[in-house]
Write an enzyme that holds these catalytic residues in place. Sequence first.
Site, mmCIF file in Angstrom:
data_model
loop_
_atom_site.group_PDB
_atom_site.id
_atom_site.type_symbol
_atom_site.label_atom_id
_atom_site.label_comp_id
_atom_site.label_asym_id
_atom_site.label_seq_id
_atom_site.Cartn_x
_atom_site.Cartn_y
_atom_site.Cartn_z
ATOM 1 N N ARG A 55 84.106 1.980 102.518
ATOM 2 C CA ARG A 55 84.699 3.319 102.738
ATOM 3 C C ARG A 55 84.740 4.077 101.413
ATOM 4 O O ARG A 55 84.516 5.284 101.352
ATOM 5 C CB ARG A 55 86.087 3.224 103.369
ATOM 6 C CG ARG A 55 86.815 4.581 103.420
ATOM 7 C CD ARG A 55 87.931 4.669 104.460
ATOM 8 N NE ARG A 55 88.785 3.503 104.517
ATOM 9 C CZ ARG A 55 89.721 3.184 103.602
ATOM 10 N NH1 ARG A 55 89.943 3.964 102.589
ATOM 11 N NH2 ARG A 55 90.434 2.082 103.744
ATOM 12 N N TYR A 88 79.621 29.484 112.551
ATOM 13 C CA TYR A 88 79.469 28.381 113.498
ATOM 14 C C TYR A 88 80.785 28.194 114.261
ATOM 15 O O TYR A 88 81.846 28.052 113.645
ATOM 16 C CB TYR A 88 79.084 27.110 112.730
ATOM 17 C CG TYR A 88 78.986 25.905 113.615
ATOM 18 C CD1 TYR A 88 77.952 25.772 114.532
ATOM 19 C CD2 TYR A 88 79.928 24.891 113.551
ATOM 20 C CE1 TYR A 88 77.865 24.673 115.360
ATOM 21 C CE2 TYR A 88 79.853 23.784 114.368
ATOM 22 C CZ TYR A 88 78.819 23.681 115.275
ATOM 23 O OH TYR A 88 78.748 22.591 116.094
ATOM 24 N N ASP A 121 77.980 27.446 103.597
ATOM 25 C CA ASP A 121 77.328 26.595 104.597
ATOM 26 C C ASP A 121 75.832 26.910 104.519
ATOM 27 O O ASP A 121 75.397 27.990 104.927
ATOM 28 C CB ASP A 121 77.903 26.904 105.987
ATOM 29 C CG ASP A 121 77.328 25.998 107.083
ATOM 30 O OD1 ASP A 121 76.217 25.475 106.905
ATOM 31 O OD2 ASP A 121 78.011 25.843 108.118
ATOM 32 N N LYS A 172 70.909 18.586 110.933
ATOM 33 C CA LYS A 172 69.897 19.595 111.212
ATOM 34 C C LYS A 172 68.629 19.359 110.383
ATOM 35 O O LYS A 172 67.957 18.370 110.593
ATOM 36 C CB LYS A 172 70.507 20.984 111.006
ATOM 37 C CG LYS A 172 71.920 21.150 111.626
ATOM 38 C CD LYS A 172 71.947 21.046 113.130
ATOM 39 C CE LYS A 172 73.336 20.934 113.734
ATOM 40 N NZ LYS A 172 74.319 21.921 113.331
HETATM 41 C C1 LIG Z 1 75.710 22.170 113.367
HETATM 42 C C2 LIG Z 1 76.394 23.028 112.384
HETATM 43 C C3 LIG Z 1 77.654 22.691 111.872
HETATM 44 C C4 LIG Z 1 78.418 21.465 112.337
HETATM 45 O O1 LIG Z 1 77.781 20.293 111.981
HETATM 46 P P1 LIG Z 1 77.911 18.912 112.870
HETATM 47 O O2 LIG Z 1 76.975 18.000 112.149
HETATM 48 O O3 LIG Z 1 77.497 19.254 114.268
HETATM 49 O O4 LIG Z 1 79.327 18.483 112.791
HETATM 50 C C5 LIG Z 1 78.205 23.538 110.928
HETATM 51 N N1 LIG Z 1 77.576 24.652 110.506
HETATM 52 C C6 LIG Z 1 76.365 25.012 110.985
HETATM 53 C C7 LIG Z 1 75.730 26.265 110.495
HETATM 54 C C8 LIG Z 1 75.737 24.213 111.936
HETATM 55 O O5 LIG Z 1 74.540 24.598 112.425
#
Ligand SMILES: *Cc1c(COP(=O)(O)O)cnc(C)c1O
Length: 373
Positions: A47, A99, A171, A196
């Site tokens: 962890r 998001y 982000d 992603k």
């Molecule tokens: C998918 C996404 C998230 C969240 O991520 P997870 O891996 O699904 O928890 C946050 N910001 C953006 C822009 C995303 O496309």
Amino acid sequence: MNIETLAVHAGREVEGDTSAVTPSLTLSTTFERAEDGSFPSGHIYSRLSNPTRARWESALAQLEHGSRAFAFSSGQAAVAAMLQTLSAGDHVILPHDLYHGVRHLVKEILSRWGLSATFVDMREVDYVARAIQPNTRLVWLETPSNPALNIANIAQIAELAHAHGAFCGVDNTWASPIWQQPLVLGADVVMHSTTKYLGGHSDVLGGALIVREGKDDLVTRLLQIQQLSGAVQSPFDCWLLLRSLPTLPLRVRAQTANAELLAKFLHQHPRVEVVHYPGLPTHRGHDLAAEQMRGFGAMLSFQVKGSGTDAMNVAAKVKVFTRATSLGGMESLIEHRRSVEGADSPTPDALLRVSVGLEHADDLIADLAQALE
Ligand SMILES: *Cc1c(COP(=O)(O)O)cnc(C)c1O
């Protein structure tokens, strides 16, 4: 070094003890102490840290030009960790079209812990400036935004945040480090849903935070939150992400080339009301995107002429695209976005969001052409 070279070599240094060229997967949760009680490998318990996770975190820090990276079990866990660096009574500014998971996290969970938030349109720096309060501690950006692909000025908003003693976080999921490097533009922290583009194969859930050089207090705080909250990324998922990384530049370039062709096709289509893609000169954020990004990315959305039902009917007819949420994988996805975002969604009902994959552009265009008939 160029990002293509970093993508191949970062986190993949040859191991001294085995000479293995490919990184090993270390599943052990615990590590042996020496006779004097010390930890010769630097690892104690997984962890806290793990050799495979350490490789992935090192690769992420190099890719985004940061001092230190933290890998989490999802993008949401990464955002939650960043918000946990704040205290009750602090204020955060976020994009109004971010998001939806982050919007709900802030509104439904963190508001009960005393965090206040203002959601603003970030296309103009002035709108952000007007939302600053004496207790603003974080300005959170998402650019390009989800799903409208609005562009926010990272350098100017970071400067504004710093002038008021706040951090600026970005982000960077949609642009990927291939097209946009927020730390170089002045941000303090970058977040990725590694689910992603970094994962790229729709088979790993993950998140990351990468901190700018010189922000030692933030690094200490995030390390504490990561280790104590425990939403860490599993060694196997880190290993899969290390396996995806060398092809990231190739994938993102090919997907972006497809997206550019698809955006042009949709832009001239009589059944399409508007295409949201920063690569189109008609997009409001085109010039700014051209300035702060190296490429326009492989995400786009478009509004069908008519109602939400008309948009749903277009999505119902696709054969090559898959009707599914998420993005950044090899396969092209299409999604009626408003219906997954919840009741407070500002997304137009006739909007379809597209994640452009690695198929041949002609097949993708032909598929949308027949669906729009
Ligand atoms: C998918 C996404 C998230 C969240 O991520 P997870 O891996 O699904 O928890 C946050 N910001 C953006 C822009 C995303 O496309």
